[in-house]
Motif scaffolding. Sequence first.
Motif, short mmCIF file in Angstrom:
data_model
loop_
_atom_site.label_atom_id
_atom_site.label_comp_id
_atom_site.label_asym_id
_atom_site.label_seq_id
_atom_site.Cartn_x
_atom_site.Cartn_y
_atom_site.Cartn_z
N ILE A 67 0.84 -1.20 0.00
CA ILE A 67 0.00 0.00 0.00
C ILE A 67 0.87 1.24 0.00
N GLN A 68 1.94 1.18 0.79
CA GLN A 68 2.84 2.33 0.90
C GLN A 68 3.49 2.65 -0.45
N ALA A 69 3.94 1.61 -1.16
CA ALA A 69 4.60 1.83 -2.45
C ALA A 69 3.63 2.41 -3.47
N TYR A 70 2.39 1.90 -3.49
CA TYR A 70 1.43 2.42 -4.46
C TYR A 70 1.03 3.86 -4.12
N SER A 71 0.91 4.15 -2.83
CA SER A 71 0.61 5.52 -2.42
C SER A 71 1.73 6.47 -2.85
N GLN A 72 2.96 5.99 -2.82
CA GLN A 72 4.08 6.81 -3.27
C GLN A 72 3.98 7.11 -4.76
N ARG A 73 3.47 6.16 -5.53
CA ARG A 73 3.24 6.40 -6.96
C ARG A 73 2.25 7.54 -7.15
N LEU A 74 1.18 7.53 -6.38
CA LEU A 74 0.17 8.58 -6.48
C LEU A 74 0.72 9.91 -6.00
N ASN A 75 1.52 9.88 -4.93
CA ASN A 75 2.15 11.12 -4.44
C ASN A 75 3.07 11.73 -5.48
N LYS A 76 3.83 10.87 -6.15
CA LYS A 76 4.73 11.35 -7.18
C LYS A 76 3.95 12.00 -8.31
N ALA A 77 2.81 11.40 -8.68
CA ALA A 77 1.99 11.98 -9.73
C ALA A 77 1.42 13.34 -9.31
N LEU A 78 1.06 13.46 -8.04
CA LEU A 78 0.52 14.72 -7.54
C LEU A 78 1.55 15.84 -7.57
N THR A 79 2.78 15.50 -7.30
CA THR A 79 3.83 16.53 -7.28
C THR A 79 4.30 16.92 -8.67
N LYS A 93 -1.88 10.17 -18.75
CA LYS A 93 -1.29 10.05 -17.41
C LYS A 93 -2.02 8.98 -16.59
N LEU A 94 -3.35 8.96 -16.70
CA LEU A 94 -4.13 7.97 -15.96
C LEU A 94 -3.81 6.56 -16.41
N GLU A 117 -11.49 16.10 -17.18
CA GLU A 117 -11.19 17.08 -18.22
C GLU A 117 -10.22 18.17 -17.79
N THR A 118 -10.18 18.53 -16.53
CA THR A 118 -9.33 19.63 -16.08
C THR A 118 -8.27 19.13 -15.10
N HIS A 119 -7.20 19.89 -15.00
CA HIS A 119 -6.13 19.47 -14.07
C HIS A 119 -6.59 19.57 -12.63
N GLU A 120 -7.57 20.47 -12.33
CA GLU A 120 -8.11 20.55 -10.97
C GLU A 120 -8.84 19.26 -10.60
N ASP A 121 -9.65 18.75 -11.56
CA ASP A 121 -10.36 17.48 -11.33
C ASP A 121 -9.37 16.31 -11.25
N TYR A 122 -8.29 16.42 -12.02
CA TYR A 122 -7.27 15.37 -12.01
C TYR A 122 -6.60 15.31 -10.64
N ILE A 123 -6.26 16.47 -10.09
CA ILE A 123 -5.64 16.52 -8.76
C ILE A 123 -6.60 15.98 -7.70
N LYS A 124 -7.88 16.37 -7.83
CA LYS A 124 -8.87 15.90 -6.87
C LYS A 124 -9.02 14.38 -6.95
N TYR A 125 -9.00 13.86 -8.18
CA TYR A 125 -9.12 12.40 -8.37
C TYR A 125 -7.94 11.68 -7.75
N ASN A 128 -8.24 11.78 -3.90
CA ASN A 128 -9.28 10.88 -3.39
C ASN A 128 -8.87 9.41 -3.52
N THR A 129 -8.24 9.08 -4.65
CA THR A 129 -7.80 7.70 -4.85
C THR A 129 -6.71 7.33 -3.85
N LYS A 130 -5.79 8.25 -3.62
CA LYS A 130 -4.72 7.99 -2.65
C LYS A 130 -5.31 7.76 -1.27
N ASP A 131 -6.32 8.53 -0.88
CA ASP A 131 -6.94 8.37 0.44
C ASP A 131 -7.64 7.02 0.55
#
Length: 538
Positions: A67-79, A93-94, A117-125, A128-131
């Motif tokens: 779980i930790q490793a996959y969460s790091q993947r999502l964190n990297k995408a967020l940054t 990207k998805l 469609e937007t980068h704001e929705d992408y960040i939100k997605y 939420n997925t990381k959580d």
Amino acid sequence: MRHKVYMRDWYFNAGIVGFLTIVADGKGLDEVQHLNVGENYVEFDDEVFEAFDDKFVKHAFLKFFSIQAYSQRLNKALTNVNNNMDKTQIREKLLEFEKMPYTNFLTVLGYFQDDIETHEDYIKYLSNTKDKIAVSTEIAVYQKLNETQQGKEFIRSFISERLKGICAHDKSNTYIQDIKRRSASSKKIKNSDLCPSCQVKRASSKYGLSNAVSNIVGFNKKNSNWVWNFNESKLNICPLCALIYNSAFAAMTNVSKRYDGDYYFYFINQNTDMQTLYDSNDMFSTHIDISKDASKLFRYMIKKMVQLMKAKQFEKVSQNINFIEVLHNKDFDVRQVRCYNIYNYNISVKVADFLYKQFEPNGIPTGHYKIKKATSDIKIDEELLALTINNQLNYLSLSKYYYYYLRGYGKYDLRKVTNYVITYIKTIRGQEMDKSQAIVNKAFYNGVDLRNKLYEEDKENQINGIAYGFLNDLKIADREKFLDRYMRTMMSNDLSLKFRQDEMLNDDYFMQFGYSFLNGLLSSKYKSNKEDNDTQGG
């Protein structure tokens, strides 16, 4: 059919532990029917093979999915979000998240969304997925995936990628079928057909194992391969030994030392008896979460081994422990790089008793030092622990730490280091603890008195010079020079002498007095020589 497997080389031992881990599937070995654990062997019936492949897949998934490793993947995408991404770029990207080894992972879990469609929705997605992923557990993810055929296919695909170069992940059923078929045969086996590993069952040339069984047991003709990642060759080995070797991964504790980086596997070959071998690795791999702090791996390993020795009450014999470290890197050229190391430790009962107490909170001194031109700091707790279990800790070790401290190389509590080394020596040599501690205490406060006197007379700039003189005498254990220097220094400052007959007649008492006196001299300023606090020495 009844089968009996004996302990042998470390890799086969790892295979036995892995096999037992898979068979037990979370239960105690005494709860597994048709299984008997002997002193240096395990004995079992064909019934233990029931659902073995399913358990194998489960343990492989839980071993490598994090779980930790996959969460790091999502964190990297967020940054790394680009504010100018359009819908097409967002979809690309998805889709990267659904690539090997996580093919369709989010889709199977029902988390994938391709209409952003937007980068704001992408960040939100992503957030939420990381959580959602972060609050889950590995076993919960496995159970959810295992509910559907698509999920089961993902699990197989995932472990197929992760187990490349480690084991033949899809051969368990084949081995088991051949074991049962051969058990029914009554044909006499020629010596030339015996398995070179067990020397009991008939070997077969059809087992191609994608691990280095050949090198470990000594029948790789070219002798050019190490543990992982070699060109598969056909090995003449029996199906039972093949199954055992193939299960070794389940016994090893795996650590990824950086994000999506190299895997390191660890196995403790404490082969006192079969139960101890199993318990030591179970304790090491399941009772501690080393993946969060791989830097403390060595410390954890020794601590758990000492605790196991005390729990099993090994009171008369020392324990010989092989700690095996294996690097698995699919990009390594194994013809040039040795991929595993074996560290051997012999922990005596006295050392175990000493360390058991030192592993209490604030027991082993911490800190570090760095010698000029060195590339990195040396952690003093790891070094002290290594010296301890290798029986190399002595007064010269203490001398080194004093020199580094005086030269400004080290940042550590000098008094804790002194007490640790002296206590170790007293324990190993069986000295009278109370008498030795009394000498240590009087010498320390005698040194504090000298330090305070020098401060009162604005001579604190002389302290390091005086300390170097005493340290040189202690390094060569010259009692006469030390005593001469001590008497002249103390008398010239109108201070009382505490060096007595015990220190004069006993070498250990002399060294303990000398270093404790020096420790007091270098300590922080005390209000009185009866006060004890821990602010001195760094």
